[in-house]
Scaffold this motif. Structure first.
Motif: not given
Length: 232
Positions: A6-9, A21-22, A39-40, A58-60
């Motif tokens: 799961l990528v969260v950004r 992240t890409d 993105e949520d 994660q990238c936030v």
């Protein structure tokens, strides 16, 4: 069995969360992960989604998060979901949540910049030449084994941390006449953390895509993603 990432950004756009992240999504797919991107950050509150997730990338940077979402992330990691990321996307996320900070084990405090007389008024004012130095543990750990220290010119993170982390690499901030600290300060630059059945991986380099694309940093991140992923 297919593993799920799961990528969260999102968050502050200055860290290019989508482009950064890409850079790693194709690697995850090549390693057999089914990748979902969102993105949520409130996805962390969805217990069914998190139970089926083997790795959270994660990238936030900064941003806000609900207490329910933090609780969901903590519960998932404790149950075996891996959590991994770099720079502000994991070490400067959700500043108002002490529960999140405890989970990650280290928090961005500063990135000291150039002396005032050398500043030109742009982002590069915060870019300093420094070295990411492997620790003795880092020279043996599967994430960093066989790699060398790496010299960078980018933001150098000063991190506040606890002693539950396993530090694989450090960086040292020198004492300068124009700064208020009186001796060099060494901060963790790459670390791992065990949390229940889960694993957490953090690398502080990664302000921009070019830093993440540097061969040693990219290798560290790729190995860190695999190390953090659920193992059973």
């Amino acid at each position: 069995m297919t593993r799920r990432a799961l990528v969260v950004r999102g968050g502050w756009e200055g860290h290019s969360p989508r482009e950064a992240t890409d850079l790693f999504i194709p690697f995850l797919r090549d390693q057999g992960f089914e990748v979902r991107v969102t993105e949520d950050v409130e996805v962390y509150a969805d217990a069914d989604v998190m139970a089926g997730t083997d790795l959270v990338l994660q990238c936030v940077t900064m941003a806000q998060i609900s207490g329910e979402a933090v609780a969901g992330l903590r519960a998932a990691v404790e149950a075996g979901t891996g959590l991994a990321g770099w720079h502000g996307g994991i070490a400067d996320s959700f500043r108002s949540s002490s529960d999140y900070l405890q989970l990650v084990g280290g928090q961005f405090a500063s990135h000291p910049g150039k002396p005032v007389g050398e500043r030109a008024g742009g982002a590069a004012d915060n870019f300093l030449p420094h070295t990411i130095e492997l620790t003795d543990l880092g020279r043996e750990h599967e994430i960093t084994r066989g790699l060398d220290d790496v010299a960078l010119v980018t933001e150098q993170y000063w991190v506040l941390h606890d002693d539950l982390i396993d530090v694989l690499a450090t960086t040292t901030h020198p004492a300068r006449d124009d700064q208020p600290w009186h001796r060099p300060v060494t901060s963790p630059a790459v670390w791992t953390r065990r949390w229940g059945a889960g694993r957490v991986f953090v690398a502080t380099p990664g302000h921009a895509v070019d830093v993440l694309a540097e061969p040693t940093i990219r290798t560290i991140v790729e190995r860190g993603l695999l190390w953090a992923s659920r193992t059973a």
